[in-house]
Design a protein around this motif. Structure first.
Motif, PDB file in Angstrom:
ATOM      1  N   ILE A 230      13.534   0.614  -7.136  1.00 33.48           N
ATOM      2  CA  ILE A 230      14.212   1.693  -6.199  1.00 33.48           C
ATOM      3  C   ILE A 230      15.508   1.171  -5.930  1.00 33.48           C
ATOM      4  O   ILE A 230      15.510  -0.160  -5.546  1.00 33.48           O
ATOM      5  CB  ILE A 230      13.331   1.855  -5.039  1.00 33.48           C
ATOM      6  N   VAL A 231      16.551   1.806  -6.138  1.00 29.40           N
ATOM      7  CA  VAL A 231      17.980   1.210  -5.916  1.00 29.40           C
ATOM      8  C   VAL A 231      18.751   2.409  -5.055  1.00 29.40           C
ATOM      9  O   VAL A 231      18.931   3.450  -5.090  1.00 29.40           O
ATOM     10  CB  VAL A 231      18.803   1.178  -7.304  1.00 29.40           C
ATOM     11  N   PRO A 232      19.289   1.742  -3.721  1.00 36.61           N
ATOM     12  CA  PRO A 232      19.256   0.390  -3.588  1.00 36.61           C
ATOM     13  C   PRO A 232      18.037  -0.059  -2.774  1.00 36.61           C
ATOM     14  O   PRO A 232      17.530   0.602  -2.108  1.00 36.61           O
ATOM     15  CB  PRO A 232      20.504   0.232  -2.725  1.00 36.61           C
ATOM     16  N   ALA A 233      17.636  -1.165  -2.918  1.00 35.63           N
ATOM     17  CA  ALA A 233      16.522  -1.807  -2.063  1.00 35.63           C
ATOM     18  C   ALA A 233      16.925  -1.767  -0.543  1.00 35.63           C
ATOM     19  O   ALA A 233      18.304  -1.783  -0.268  1.00 35.63           O
ATOM     20  CB  ALA A 233      16.460  -3.306  -2.448  1.00 35.63           C
ATOM     21  N   LEU A 234      15.793  -1.177   0.074  1.00 37.68           N
ATOM     22  CA  LEU A 234      16.135  -1.321   1.519  1.00 37.68           C
ATOM     23  C   LEU A 234      15.647  -2.502   2.310  1.00 37.68           C
ATOM     24  O   LEU A 234      14.983  -2.552   2.922  1.00 37.68           O
ATOM     25  CB  LEU A 234      15.398   0.026   2.164  1.00 37.68           C
ATOM     26  N   ALA A 235      16.556  -3.212   1.835  1.00 36.39           N
ATOM     27  CA  ALA A 235      16.518  -4.832   2.392  1.00 36.39           C
ATOM     28  C   ALA A 235      17.763  -5.140   3.317  1.00 36.39           C
ATOM     29  O   ALA A 235      18.751  -4.461   3.207  1.00 36.39           O
ATOM     30  CB  ALA A 235      16.573  -5.782   1.309  1.00 36.39           C
ATOM     31  N   ALA A 236      17.659  -6.044   4.048  1.00 35.06           N
ATOM     32  CA  ALA A 236      18.402  -6.460   5.222  1.00 35.06           C
ATOM     33  C   ALA A 236      19.772  -7.002   4.200  1.00 35.06           C
ATOM     34  O   ALA A 236      19.582  -7.832   3.228  1.00 35.06           O
ATOM     35  CB  ALA A 236      18.161  -7.613   5.999  1.00 35.06           C
ATOM     36  N   ALA A 237      20.845  -6.615   4.649  1.00 36.12           N
ATOM     37  CA  ALA A 237      22.192  -7.064   3.809  1.00 36.12           C
ATOM     38  C   ALA A 237      22.307  -8.624   3.932  1.00 36.12           C
ATOM     39  O   ALA A 237      22.658  -9.095   2.726  1.00 36.12           O
ATOM     40  CB  ALA A 237      23.546  -6.368   4.625  1.00 36.12           C
ATOM     41  N   ASP A 238      21.920  -9.399   4.867  1.00 43.44           N
ATOM     42  CA  ASP A 238      21.924 -10.743   4.748  1.00 43.44           C
ATOM     43  C   ASP A 238      20.911 -11.464   3.511  1.00 43.44           C
ATOM     44  O   ASP A 238      21.569 -12.248   3.010  1.00 43.44           O
ATOM     45  CB  ASP A 238      21.385 -11.459   6.071  1.00 43.44           C
ATOM     46  N   ALA A 239      19.820 -10.823   3.385  1.00 43.58           N
ATOM     47  CA  ALA A 239      18.812 -11.248   2.423  1.00 43.58           C
ATOM     48  C   ALA A 239      19.473 -11.057   0.985  1.00 43.58           C
ATOM     49  O   ALA A 239      19.389 -11.659   0.093  1.00 43.58           O
ATOM     50  CB  ALA A 239      17.680 -10.538   2.754  1.00 43.58           C
ATOM     51  N   ALA A 313      29.896  -1.273 -10.432  1.00 45.47           N
ATOM     52  CA  ALA A 313      29.676  -0.507  -9.317  1.00 45.47           C
ATOM     53  C   ALA A 313      28.643   0.661  -9.801  1.00 45.47           C
ATOM     54  O   ALA A 313      28.599   0.925 -10.835  1.00 45.47           O
ATOM     55  CB  ALA A 313      30.935   0.208  -8.820  1.00 45.47           C
ATOM     56  N   ARG A 314      27.824   1.367  -8.883  1.00 49.28           N
ATOM     57  CA  ARG A 314      26.617   2.210  -8.750  1.00 49.28           C
ATOM     58  C   ARG A 314      27.295   3.666  -8.373  1.00 49.28           C
ATOM     59  O   ARG A 314      27.896   3.511  -7.402  1.00 49.28           O
ATOM     60  CB  ARG A 314      25.566   1.862  -8.038  1.00 49.28           C
ATOM     61  N   HIS A 315      27.241   4.327  -9.175  1.00 51.79           N
ATOM     62  CA  HIS A 315      27.668   5.675  -8.951  1.00 51.79           C
ATOM     63  C   HIS A 315      26.640   6.739  -8.248  1.00 51.79           C
ATOM     64  O   HIS A 315      26.943   7.734  -7.581  1.00 51.79           O
ATOM     65  CB  HIS A 315      28.439   6.538 -10.050  1.00 51.79           C
ATOM     66  N   SER A 316      25.158   6.390  -8.180  1.00 51.19           N
ATOM     67  CA  SER A 316      24.198   7.202  -7.762  1.00 51.19           C
ATOM     68  C   SER A 316      23.027   6.249  -7.231  1.00 51.19           C
ATOM     69  O   SER A 316      22.854   5.419  -7.609  1.00 51.19           O
ATOM     70  CB  SER A 316      23.520   8.107  -9.053  1.00 51.19           C
ATOM     71  N   ASP A 317      22.310   6.570  -6.355  1.00 51.94           N
ATOM     72  CA  ASP A 317      21.066   5.909  -6.093  1.00 51.94           C
ATOM     73  C   ASP A 317      20.054   6.443  -7.167  1.00 51.94           C
ATOM     74  O   ASP A 317      20.048   7.390  -7.835  1.00 51.94           O
ATOM     75  CB  ASP A 317      20.419   6.599  -4.775  1.00 51.94           C
ATOM     76  N   CYS A 318      19.057   5.907  -7.397  1.00 52.26           N
ATOM     77  CA  CYS A 318      18.035   6.185  -8.342  1.00 52.26           C
ATOM     78  C   CYS A 318      16.614   5.417  -8.387  1.00 52.26           C
ATOM     79  O   CYS A 318      16.655   4.337  -7.525  1.00 52.26           O
ATOM     80  CB  CYS A 318      18.753   5.833  -9.720  1.00 52.26           C
ATOM     81  N   VAL A 319      15.886   5.942  -8.959  1.00 52.20           N
ATOM     82  CA  VAL A 319      14.458   5.078  -9.171  1.00 52.20           C
ATOM     83  C   VAL A 319      14.141   5.046 -10.540  1.00 52.20           C
ATOM     84  O   VAL A 319      14.144   6.105 -11.290  1.00 52.20           O
ATOM     85  CB  VAL A 319      13.252   5.816  -8.289  1.00 52.20           C
ATOM     86  N   MET A 320      13.777   3.824 -11.059  1.00 45.44           N
ATOM     87  CA  MET A 320      13.529   3.762 -12.186  1.00 45.44           C
ATOM     88  C   MET A 320      11.958   3.664 -12.393  1.00 45.44           C
ATOM     89  O   MET A 320      11.478   2.544 -11.788  1.00 45.44           O
ATOM     90  CB  MET A 320      14.102   2.441 -13.103  1.00 45.44           C
ATOM     91  N   GLU A 321      11.284   4.344 -13.356  1.00 48.93           N
ATOM     92  CA  GLU A 321       9.984   4.118 -13.267  1.00 48.93           C
ATOM     93  C   GLU A 321       9.562   3.850 -14.928  1.00 48.93           C
ATOM     94  O   GLU A 321       9.892   4.373 -15.807  1.00 48.93           O
ATOM     95  CB  GLU A 321       9.139   5.519 -12.936  1.00 48.93           C
TER      96      GLU A 321
END
Ligand SMILES: Nc1ncnc2c1ncn2[C@@H]1O[C@H](COP(=O)(O)OP(=O)(O)O)[C@@H](O)[C@H]1O
Ligand SMILES: [Mg+2]
Length: 367
Positions: A230-239, A313-321
């Protein structure tokens, strides 16, 4: 080192990663020559030339080395001797022999990661039942026992439960069973990490030492196999920043050329640990082919060919399955979905657990 258009990139390995590398090379006007032991490989289907030979066939490797401008690989278990034979025929590999050697052995890999100041799960080398018991006393349970070499997609590992009450065995029997399950081979015992999330960093280092990173995907595994990213990861920016900095240190220390895939555990405390790295393009970076101007495959070809690195650079959010086993049969329905990029690997035989293709669903960019 510069491979100009019409030059030839040698690729060791004929799987789907080689297929996608060959396609990316072709788009840049470069030619891929695949070297693989396998008949009818996914990469051979789309390549300029193919040599079918074993990784120990010195004569075939020498002939391959003579006709390519540079050699890379899509498979990290290429034997060290193969790389030596190629080097003797003026065909040095990128990434180099050190990165390959470190990535092939989970014990050396963890020691390397610790040596550059990054954390890993606690670990203990296991060569017999006595060292397994010593490791369990040191690390505790639950734990995971993994073979040092040749594991992938969760193969070559077994989990060791937290409490004896979970098992119909005594500790001693349970240890014997775990040791037998991984084939009584040189192994590593790892503490079980109760992570909040798994992410990976797909990064590249060029021949001039420049480093570029893609945005981090969150990776969901099932049964040890990557299910989706899943992009981007919903992780803390620091991590994420810490993970990128660690990946960059790894690339520099290994004097690496090409794309690396580094898998991380994010802890509930916010800290990050390196799980493992792959010295090649990575399944959790497949989405870059659809959501970025320059994919991980093109980035890798650019790096090994001595071209400038491209914009990650990424132009879209996405999910790869991933399409695993007979999920590939869903191609008809999937190919009707809007904003969905279908990738099939052309494998002739469908087997349970085998990666047959993947889809990337694109979404509007959120951040
Ligand atoms: N020490 C650990 N603690 C918790 N989960 C783990 C640990 N090691 C592996 N896993 C889980 O198993 C998956 C596959 O293990 P990994 O070491 O990455 O092997 P592979 O080479 O098969 O990808 C990981 O992505 C993670 O979900
Ligand atoms: Mg892994």
């Amino acid at each position: 080192m510069l491979v100009e258009p019409n030059g030839v990139i040698g690729i060791l390995g004929g799987g789907q990663l080689g297929r996608m590398l060959a396609l990316a090379a072709a788009r840049l006007g470069l030619r891929a020559h695949i070297y693989t032991p396998e008949e009818n490989s996914p990469a051979a289907d789309v390549a300029h030339a193919v040599t079918i030979g074993s990784y120990a066939d010195a004569a075939k490797l020498a002939a391959f080395g003579e006709v390519v401008n540079v050699v890379t690989y899509e498979f990290e278990n290429v034997p060290a001797e193969t790389v030596d034979i190629l080097a003797a025929h003026h065909a040095p590999t990128a990434p180099g022999a050190r990165a390959l050697g470190v990535a092939q052995d989970r014990l050396i890999e963890k020691e390397f990661v610790n040596s550059i100041g990054a954390g890993t799960a606690p670990f203990h080398p296991v060569d017999d039942l006595a060292s397994l018991e010593a490791g369990l006393r040191k690390i505790g349970r639950p734990a995971i026992l993994k073979t040092r070499r040749l594991g992938y997609d969760g193969k070559g590992q077994t989990s060791i439960a937290a409490a004896e009450t979970d098992l119909p065995h005594t500790w001693e029997e349970a240890n014997k069973k775990a040791w037998a399950e991984i084939g009584a081979r040189p192994s590593i015992l790892e503490g079980f990490i109760d992570f909040s999330m798994e992410i990976s960093i797909i990064a590249a280092r060029g021949r001039d030492g420049e480093i570029r990173c893609y945005d981090a995907p969150q990776n969901i595994h099932q049964g040890g196999i990557l299910r989706r990213s899943i992009v981007p990861a919903l992780a803390a920016a620091d991590a994420v920043a810490d993970a990128k900095a660690i990946a960059a240190r790894m690339l520099t220390d290994l004097d690496y050329v090409g794309v690396i895939g580094v898998e991380f555990f994010i802890l509930k405390s916010g800290g990050v640990l390196v799980n493992e790295f792959a010295p090649r393009v990575h399944n959790s970076g497949h989405w870059t082919a659809d959501a970025c101007a320059v994919s991980q495959f093109e980035q890798h070809i650019r790096a090994v060919a001595g071209w400038p690195l491209g914009d990650p650079a990424r132009h879209s959010d996405c999910v790869m399955e991933n399409l695993i086993g007979d999920e590939v049969e869903r191609w008809r329905d999937l190919s009707r979905e809007p904003q969905t990029c279908v990738h099939l690997y052309g494998k002739l035989e469908t087997l349970p657990g085998r990666k047959m293709g993947h889809v990337t669903r694109l979404m509007k960019k959120s951040s």
